[in-house]
Design an enzyme around this catalytic site. Structure first.
Site, PDB file in Angstrom:
ATOM      1  N   ALA A 127       0.834  -1.209   0.000  1.00 13.67           N
ATOM      2  CA  ALA A 127       0.000   0.000   0.000  1.00 13.67           C
ATOM      3  C   ALA A 127       0.865   1.255   0.000  1.00 13.67           C
ATOM      4  O   ALA A 127       1.852   1.348   0.731  1.00 13.67           O
ATOM      5  CB  ALA A 127      -0.915  -0.001   1.221  1.00 13.67           C
ATOM      6  N   TYR A 130       7.543  11.305  -1.021  1.00 14.54           N
ATOM      7  CA  TYR A 130       7.485   9.922  -1.505  1.00 14.54           C
ATOM      8  C   TYR A 130       8.867   9.261  -1.449  1.00 14.54           C
ATOM      9  O   TYR A 130       9.021   8.141  -0.951  1.00 14.54           O
ATOM     10  CB  TYR A 130       6.952   9.912  -2.937  1.00 14.54           C
ATOM     11  CG  TYR A 130       6.751   8.544  -3.537  1.00 14.54           C
ATOM     12  CD1 TYR A 130       5.663   7.758  -3.177  1.00 14.54           C
ATOM     13  CD2 TYR A 130       7.648   8.043  -4.480  1.00 14.54           C
ATOM     14  CE1 TYR A 130       5.473   6.499  -3.741  1.00 14.54           C
ATOM     15  CE2 TYR A 130       7.462   6.794  -5.047  1.00 14.54           C
ATOM     16  CZ  TYR A 130       6.369   6.022  -4.675  1.00 14.54           C
ATOM     17  OH  TYR A 130       6.189   4.785  -5.231  1.00 14.54           O
TER      18      TYR A 130
END
Length: 448
Positions: A288, A354
């Site tokens: 995820a 990220y």
């Protein structure tokens, strides 16, 4: 899911009209990669095995791969395998050059080059360490020279590892399952209690696997491969993806679990679920993840926290709960596999949050590996590069094409390429592989 058939350039330069033009202009011609199908041979052609000096693994490799050492294979080769574990000097590297130099012209389409050496940090002299490390640069360069979908990889085998500890890694890197794994260096240590498997049965038969973010894309692909290989797969995703999650679970014969992994009670709820339904867990795949891209000067706290919470904090919390002991936790010999990214290795403009989260995953598995070794639990990460998904299909044309071409295979990978690598790392027989980060990027020109 975006398929390889959407790669217009590959179709053009390999077509009847485009092929001669691309050859004349010297344009790269991406090959149609050979990917795994149940029942296919390990390689598409014979395997030629060599050794330098008194290489310790060549005899085992002949037995493992069913190769008669007294017969030199003819025709196009499916793989070149070199036992270079005896390399201890710069002079020894000449034998590597000779073997590969003679064998590379004989490789067939989508062939494999695999060299097995020893880790430089376990050498007993400076000269030996230098020679061992030289294999790293050599094999990465070979990977950039190969054509027609062939790949090259290096396996560093610890001095204390048993010959059988390399089996799952050798099979994976020679097979079609490793189609988009190229230019990689994998360390194999002594498996100890982390090893052991039934080579005649399904790779994950009887094992319970949880895959987070399993509703679609790479996560769905991972769930599908584990189910194919005999596992009971718990497909986990947020309630908002309930319909897609159910579709994935139904398609593979798995179980759907709606759970927001960022919720404070998520770890306890997962452990409770595993207690009630399965009595424990064999593999957790942390797939995820989310993106909230902005340049750092424009990055607000909400975007930053959203990405770090889903991509990293949640994994840490779930691992703590699953490793806390008890029948419902990760069983002895369990596997932790996390999906990182090449962005976590090389960075990416507009993705500081990220990239930070994906680099954090790398640090996490490297720290977990020695901490969990006594229980036979391994922790590894895969770092995908450009993978053909709905997200990459929505990229601007120029960005998408650049992402596809800047690797040695000159094309994007598929979700199944990530899934096959995850499944290999989670195999019972891969107990000697831990604390590793394996890029699934076709040997991207970016990053280490």
């Amino acid at each position: 899911m975006t398929r390889a058939g959407t790669d217009w350039y590959r179709g053009l330069v390999n077509g009847r009209l485009g092929a001669p033009v691309s050859t004349q202009l010297g344009l790269p011609r991406p090959a149609q990669l050979r990917r795994y199908r149940p029942g296919q041979p390990l390689t598409d052609g014979p395997v030629f095995i060599g050794r330098t000096g008194e290489g310790a693994l060549a005899d085992h490799l002949h037995s493992l791969l069913g190769v008669d050492p007294s017969v030199e294979p003819s025709g196009k080769l499916g793989a070149l395998v070199l036992d270079a574990t005896a390399v201890t000097s710069v002079d020894d590297l000449g034998q590597v050059r000779e073997f590969l130099g003679e064998g590379l012209p004989r490789l067939g389409r989508c062939a494999r080059v695999l060299v097995l050496g020893r880790p430089a940090d376990q050498a007993d002299s400076v000269a030996s360490a230098a020679a061992r490390q030289a294999l790293d640069g050599l094999i990465r360069s070979v990977g950039k020279e190969l054509r027609d979908g062939a790949t090259a990889n290096l396996v560093l085998v610890a001095d204390k590892a048993a010959p059988t500890d390399v089996d799952s890694t050798v099979r994976f890197l020679l097979s079609a399952r490793s189609a988009f794994v190229d230019g990689q260096v994998v360390r194999v240590g002594a498996a100890g209690s982390a090893g052991g498997h039934n080579p005649d049965g399904p790779a994950h038969g009887g094992r319970v696997v949880v895959v987070t973010g399993a509703a679609r894309g790479i996560g769905a692909g991972i769930a599908e491969v584990f189910a194919r290989d005999g596992a009971t797969v718990v497909c986990l995703d947020v309630p908002g993806q309930g319909e897609a999650l159910a579709d994935t679970a139904n398609r593979i014969g798995g179980l759907a679990l709606q759970l927001d992994i960022t919720a404070p009670d998520a770890p306890d709820r997962l452990v409770h679920y595993l207690t009630e339904r399965h009595g424990g867990l064999d593999t957790i795949v942390h797939n995820a993840g989310v993106t909230r891209d902005k340049l750092l000067v424009n990055m607000d706290a909400a975007r930053w926290d959203a990405v770090l919470t889903v991509n990293l904090r949640a994994q840490l919390a779930l691992n703590d709960a699953l490793l806390g002991g008890g029948a419902a936790g990760l069983r002895t010999g369990g596997r932790i596999v996390s999906v990182s990214s090449t962005s976590g290795i090389a960075g990416n403009r507009g993705q500081t949050n990220y990239a930070a989260s994906k680099a954090g995953i790398i640090g996490m598995v490297r720290a977990l590996a020695p901490a969990t070794a006594e229980r036979g639990v391994t922790a590894n990460a895969v770092a995908p590069g450009f993978i053909e998904t709905e997200m990459t299909a929505a990229m601007p044309f120029g960005t998408r094409e650049a992402g596809r071409r800047i690797n040695s295979l000159h094309q994007g990978g598929l979700p199944v390429d990530v899934a096959e690598t995850v499944a290999w790392l989670a195999e019972p027989g891969s107990g000697g592989v831990t604390g590793q980060v394996v890029r699934v990027c076709g040997q991207s020109m970016l990053g280490a």
